[in-house]
Motif scaffolding. Structure first.
Motif, short mmCIF file in Angstrom:
data_model
loop_
_atom_site.label_atom_id
_atom_site.label_comp_id
_atom_site.label_asym_id
_atom_site.label_seq_id
_atom_site.Cartn_x
_atom_site.Cartn_y
_atom_site.Cartn_z
N VAL A 383 -4.17 54.45 61.20
CA VAL A 383 -4.97 53.88 61.73
C VAL A 383 -6.65 55.14 61.62
N ASN A 384 -7.35 54.18 61.73
CA ASN A 384 -8.45 55.12 61.54
C ASN A 384 -9.56 54.71 62.65
N ALA A 385 -9.40 55.59 63.90
CA ALA A 385 -10.18 54.99 64.90
C ALA A 385 -11.52 54.59 64.76
N LEU A 386 -12.63 55.28 64.46
CA LEU A 386 -13.71 55.00 63.57
C LEU A 386 -14.33 55.56 62.18
N VAL A 387 -14.48 54.05 61.72
CA VAL A 387 -15.36 54.76 60.20
C VAL A 387 -16.66 54.57 60.36
N ILE A 388 -17.31 55.62 60.03
CA ILE A 388 -18.59 55.83 59.69
C ILE A 388 -19.91 54.97 58.15
N ASP A 389 -20.38 53.89 58.29
CA ASP A 389 -21.59 54.32 56.78
C ASP A 389 -22.65 54.65 56.76
N VAL A 390 -22.43 55.94 56.92
CA VAL A 390 -24.18 55.83 57.11
C VAL A 390 -24.90 55.41 55.72
N TYR A 391 -25.98 54.71 56.35
CA TYR A 391 -26.99 53.91 55.44
C TYR A 391 -27.60 54.99 54.25
N SER A 392 -28.04 55.49 55.44
CA SER A 392 -29.36 56.12 54.77
C SER A 392 -28.72 57.21 53.37
N LEU A 393 -27.35 58.06 54.31
CA LEU A 393 -27.19 59.10 53.07
C LEU A 393 -26.29 58.51 52.30
N THR A 395 -23.35 57.84 52.67
CA THR A 395 -22.28 58.41 53.41
C THR A 395 -20.81 57.81 54.01
N LYS A 396 -19.88 57.70 53.90
CA LYS A 396 -19.11 57.43 55.05
C LYS A 396 -17.73 58.74 55.38
N VAL A 397 -17.81 58.29 56.63
CA VAL A 397 -17.42 59.66 57.79
C VAL A 397 -16.37 58.68 58.28
N ILE A 398 -15.00 59.08 58.30
CA ILE A 398 -13.81 58.98 58.78
C ILE A 398 -13.30 59.68 60.42
N VAL A 399 -12.88 59.65 61.29
CA VAL A 399 -13.44 60.44 63.06
C VAL A 399 -11.83 59.15 63.23
N GLY A 400 -10.91 60.57 63.93
CA GLY A 400 -9.59 60.38 64.02
C GLY A 400 -9.07 59.21 63.21
N HIS A 401 -8.07 59.90 62.13
CA HIS A 401 -6.88 59.39 61.48
C HIS A 401 -5.73 60.48 62.37
N SER A 402 -4.78 58.67 62.05
CA SER A 402 -3.95 59.05 62.01
C SER A 402 -2.95 58.28 61.59
#
Length: 408
Positions: A383-393, A395-402
Motif C-alpha cells: 500500500v502507498n498511502a499517497l502518490v503525488i504526480d506533480v504536473y509542472s515537474l 515528478t512522482k512522489v510516493i509517500v507512506g509505503h508499506s
C-alpha cells in the motif's frame, strides 16, 4: 552508470538498504507446495552517511531484496562519489549476487574504489571490501574483509594498515578518526546477515571536507541468507520515494525490509526532515517492522509514518500506512493493509480526503493525488498511502509505503 540519489538534511538511524517499489519484491507462485525456500538479500554502496546532516544518501547502489532467486545480481559504477560536494571516492564499482553451488546457498556483495581521499589528511588506494553470508549443511556462516594497495595518513605511508584487522580504529589529525575494515555478522533463529565496510569516517574536528559530527561509510556492503523454511516472511516500508519519469530522483527514506523477520521484536527506523531538491519538503519520518517465522505460524507487519509533506502550495498533513501478512501450518494465508492521510490544502483551500482504495483527486495546475494505492496478490500486499504526480515537474512522489507477504 545510474543517477545519484540525493537526500538533504538526512539523519539516518540504523541500516537502510535502498530498493525499489513493491514490484521489486520477488515472489514464487501461489502454489501450496511446502518445499523449502531460501531468502536472499544484499547490497553494496559506494558511500553512505550514517550519522549527522549532509546533502546526500547512499551513492553507487547495487542491491536486491527478499528474493528466492539464487541467480539474482546487480551492479553499478560511478566515476566519483561525493560527500558535502567533495570527491571522496573515485572510480567506484559495486556488485551483489546470490548463489546456490558447491559453497552452499548465500549472497556475496563487493565494493571497490581506485582511491578514497580526504584532501591531504587521508589517502587510501586500491580499496576493496567484500562480505558473504552462507547456509551450508545446516550451518550458517559469514566472511568479510577489506584490503588496500596503500594507506597514507597526513602524507605519511602506513604499510601496517594495508590489510587491517577487523574494526581497526586510527586517529586522523585534522579530521577525527577512522575505522578500517568494519566487519560483523548477526545470526538469528531464521538466518544470518553480515556486513563489511572499507572505512568509516568520523568527523569530530572542524574541517573543509566533511561537516563536524558526520559519519560516512565508504564502500559499504551487506549480505543476508535465511535458513530453508516452509514460509518466509518478506516486506518493506519507507517514508518517501521520488521519480522523474522512470529515474529515481530521491531514494527510499527511512527504509526497512526483511527476509528473516525480527524474532517478534519491533524495529524502528527514523530520519529527520528530508528535502527532495526542487520538489518537496518532508517532515520527520519513521517506519517499523515486526515479524517471525515459526512451526505453527509465520507473520510480518510493516508500518510507515510521515509527519507531513509540502510541494509548492500543496500542504499535506500526517500520513500513515501499514501492511501485514501471515500463514499458518495448515496453509491458511491472511493479508491486510490500511492507510490514512489527515488533510489536504492548497493555500487556504481544504479538500476532502478520499478513503476508498485507489481513489484520486485532481487539483488542476498543481498535482494529481492517488490515495490508498493497493496492490494485492495471493500472498503479498502493498500500500502507498499517497502518490503525488506533480504536473509542472513531471515528478512522482510516493509517500507512506508499506508491504508484506509470505513465500512458501
Amino acid at each position: 552508470m545510474r543517477p545519484r540519489i540525493g537526500y538533504k538534511k538526512l539523519a539516518a538511524v540504523g541500516v537502510a538498504a535502498v530498493v525499489g517499489v513493491a514490484s521489486t519484491i520477488a515472489l514464487t507462485s501461489g502454489s501450496a507446495s511446502a518445499a523449502p525456500v531460501f531468502g536472499y538479500s544484499g547490497y553494496a554502496f559506494g558511500t553512505d552517511v550514517q550519522a549527522g546532516v549532509v546533502g546526500h544518501g547512499p551513492q553507487v547502489v547495487a542491491q536486491f531484496s527478499c528474493t528466492t532467486d539464487s541467480n539474482r545480481s546487480d551492479q553499478n559504477d560511478l566515476a566519483t562519489a561525493n560527500v558535502n560536494n567533495q570527491a571522496i571516492a573515485r572510480t567506484v564499482t559495486t556488485d551483489t549476487h546470490s548463489f546456490n553451488n558447491q559453497h552452499g546457498n548465500g549472497v556475496t556483495s563487493n565494493a571497490t574504489a581506485v582511491d578514497i581521499r580526504i584532501g591531504s589528511l587521508l589517502t587510501l588506494t586500491g580499496a576493496k571490501t567484500t562480505t558473504t553470508a552462507v547456509y551450508k549443511n545446516g550451518n550458517l556462516s559469514y566472511t568479510g574483509s577489506t584490503t588496500f594497495a596503500s594507506v597514507k595518513i597526513g602524507g605519511v605511508s602506513v604499510p601496517s594498515l594495508v590489510k587491517p584487522g577487523p574494526n581497526t580504529k586510527v586517529a586522523v589529525p585534522g579530521l577525527g578518526y577512522i575505522v578500517l575494515n568494519r566487519v560483523g555478522g548477526v545470526k538469528t533463529s531464521a538466518g544470518i546477515y553480515s556486513y563489511a565496510q572499507a572505512v568509516v569516517l568520523h568527523a569530530t574536528t572542524k574541517n573543509r571536507y566533511i561537516p563536524k559530527g558526520v559519519d560516512v561509510a565508504v564502500l559499504k556492503t551487506r549480505a543476508e541468507i535465511t535458513k530453508p523454511a516452509t514460509a518466509m516472511v518478506i516486506g518493506d516500508a519507507y517514508g518517501t520515494k521520488a521519480y522523474v519519469d522512470k529515474l529515481v530522483k530521491s531514494g527510499p527514506t527511512s527504509y526497512q525490509a526483511t527476509c528473516q523477520g525480527t524474532e517478534g521484536k519491533t524495529i524502528r527506523n527514523a530520519v529527520a526532515e528530508v528535502v527532495i531538491p526542487k520538489v518537496a519538503y518532508v517532515g520527520a519520518i519513521y517506519t517499523t517492522k515486526n515479524g517471525y517465522m515459526g512451526a505453527e505460524k509465520s507473520a510480518v507487519n510493516f508500518t510507515s509514518h510521515v509527519a507531513g509533506v509540502k510541494v509548492g502550495n500543496l500542504s499535506i498533513g500526517a500520513i500513515e500506512s501499514s501492511a501485514s501478512a501471515w500463514k499458518t501450518k495448515d496453509g491458511k494465508v491472511g493479508l491486510n493493509s490500511s492507510s490514512n492521510v489527515v488533510s489536504i490544502k492548497v493555500g487556504n483551500k481544504s479538500y476532502n480526503v478520499p478513503t476508498e482504495p485507489n481513489s484520486t483527486l485532481d487539483i488542476p495546475g498543481v498535482a494529481k493525488l492517488t490515495f490508498n494505492q493497493v496492490v494485492r496478490q495471493s500472498r503479498y500486499i502493498s500500500v502507498n498511502a499517497l502518490v503525488i504526480d506533480v504536473y509542472s515537474l513531471n515528478t512522482k512522489v510516493i509517500v507512506g509505503h508499506s508491504a508484506a507477504g509470505v513465500i512458501g
